[in-house]
Design an enzyme around this catalytic site. Structure first.
Site, PDB file in Angstrom:
ATOM      1  N   TYR A 128      -8.677  -2.953   0.224  1.00  0.00           N
ATOM      2  CA  TYR A 128      -8.638  -2.448   1.614  1.00  0.00           C
ATOM      3  C   TYR A 128      -7.460  -1.476   1.819  1.00  0.00           C
ATOM      4  O   TYR A 128      -7.618  -0.396   2.381  1.00  0.00           O
ATOM      5  CB  TYR A 128      -8.541  -3.647   2.552  1.00  0.00           C
ATOM      6  CG  TYR A 128      -8.472  -3.319   4.015  1.00  0.00           C
ATOM      7  CD1 TYR A 128      -9.618  -2.966   4.734  1.00  0.00           C
ATOM      8  CD2 TYR A 128      -7.263  -3.369   4.716  1.00  0.00           C
ATOM      9  CE1 TYR A 128      -9.560  -2.681   6.093  1.00  0.00           C
ATOM     10  CE2 TYR A 128      -7.195  -3.088   6.073  1.00  0.00           C
ATOM     11  CZ  TYR A 128      -8.343  -2.753   6.756  1.00  0.00           C
ATOM     12  OH  TYR A 128      -8.287  -2.462   8.102  1.00  0.00           O
ATOM     13  N   LYS A 168      -7.405   2.495   3.010  1.00  0.00           N
ATOM     14  CA  LYS A 168      -6.755   2.928   4.252  1.00  0.00           C
ATOM     15  C   LYS A 168      -5.664   3.957   3.969  1.00  0.00           C
ATOM     16  O   LYS A 168      -5.419   4.857   4.767  1.00  0.00           O
ATOM     17  CB  LYS A 168      -6.227   1.710   5.025  1.00  0.00           C
ATOM     18  CG  LYS A 168      -7.351   0.815   5.553  1.00  0.00           C
ATOM     19  CD  LYS A 168      -8.249   1.569   6.544  1.00  0.00           C
ATOM     20  CE  LYS A 168      -9.489   0.851   6.958  1.00  0.00           C
ATOM     21  NZ  LYS A 168     -10.323   1.597   7.896  1.00  0.00           N
TER      22      LYS A 168
END
Ligand code: NAP
Length: 247
Positions: free
Chosen positions: A155, A159
């Site tokens: 993740y 990002k």
């Protein structure tokens, strides 16, 4: 006000995306409420916008990770509204695991949605955003992309990846007058945060100077500002909305 602007918000059936869609609709925009599987919720968001706001709202099903589905969705938006003026790349998922247990499949699932989805949607809307001349590309990143986070190698990577993507697209769009920016929220009270164990949530809270998690509205107001005319001279930036967390 955003009257006459058509805004496509991905992952708008719940959480931050829903808040953004409603905020843009409240300010007069026509809103396309993208979702993957929560059809009823997406219709609810549209009903709310149509009942309480000036703009029109339509639901649009597409898995952002699927290139063809996204192309079809954007063609539909063009037929209905003439083109996309504001794209909010919000749809995102987590599959949290310590790196030593993370499989290649866990990695790919998150990358396919969080980065692949951003590629697909931006690709489908790029010409419209440039043609608009004051178009807005707004990518929803995260403080986790700035700081890293235990159990979120997949993740966090996606990002962080949005920073380079946004900066580059900002340069490539600049001659048209359109802008690209990132909004990087801290920890926001949504279904996504619910997946974090309570003891970990308490530890996170200790690191937030404002001593509370963000609400969806804390983020939606900033996105509305970035979408507005007032933000026309700001491009390639990361707006941190994180209650004062350092990075
Ligand atoms: P959420 O409550 O879990 O909602 C996710 C939304 O994305 C839903 O509308 C979901 O649609 C949609 N979605 C998921 N996968 C999709 C796909 N493949 N195609 C289309 N739509 C898809 O998430 P959230 O907390 O609002 O997070 C929204 C964004 O903010 C994400 O990019 C996340 O990384 C970022 N963010 C969240 C936080 C936080 O603390 N919550 C903090 C910083 C950044 P369905 O309902 O149809 O599944």
């Amino acid at each position: 006000m955003l009257e006459g602007q058509t805004c496509l918000v991905t992952g708008a059936s719940r959480g931050i995306g829903r808040g953004v869609a409603e905020e843009l609709g409240t300010h007069g925009a026509n809103v396309v409420v993208n979702y993957r599987s929560s059809e009823d919720l997406a219709h609810e968001v549209c009903d709310h916008i149509e009942d309480d706001c000036d703009g029109e709202a339509v639901p649009a099903q597409a898995d952002v990770a699927d290139y063809d589905e996204v192309q079809t969705m954007v063609e539909g938006v063009r037929e209905e509204f003439g083109g996309v003026d504001v794209l909010v790349n919000n749809a995102g998922i987590t599959v949290d695991k310590k790196f030593e247990s993370m499989t290649r499949e866990d990695w790919d699932r998150v990358v396919d949605v969080n980065l692949g989805g951003v590629f697909n949607c931006t690709k489908a809307c790029f010409e419209d955003l440039c043609d608009a001349e004051d178009g807005r590309l707004i990518n929803i990143s995260s403080v986790v992309g700035q700081q890293g986070n235990y159990g979120q190698a997949n993740y966090a990577t996606t990002k962080s990846g949005l920073f380079g993507f946004t900066r580059t697209i900002a340069l490539e769009m600049a001659s048209s007058g359109s802008t690209a920016n990132c909004v990087a929220p801290g920890f926001v009270a949504t279904d996504m945060l619910e997946t974090v164990p309570e003891r970990v949530q308490e530890k996170i809270l200790d690191r937030i100077p404002l001593n509370r998690f963000a609400t969806v509205d804390d983020v939606a107001g900033i996105v509305r500002f970035v979408a507005s005319e007032d933000a026309g001279y700001m491009t390639g930036q990361i707006l941190a909305v994180n209650g004062g967390m350092e990075w």
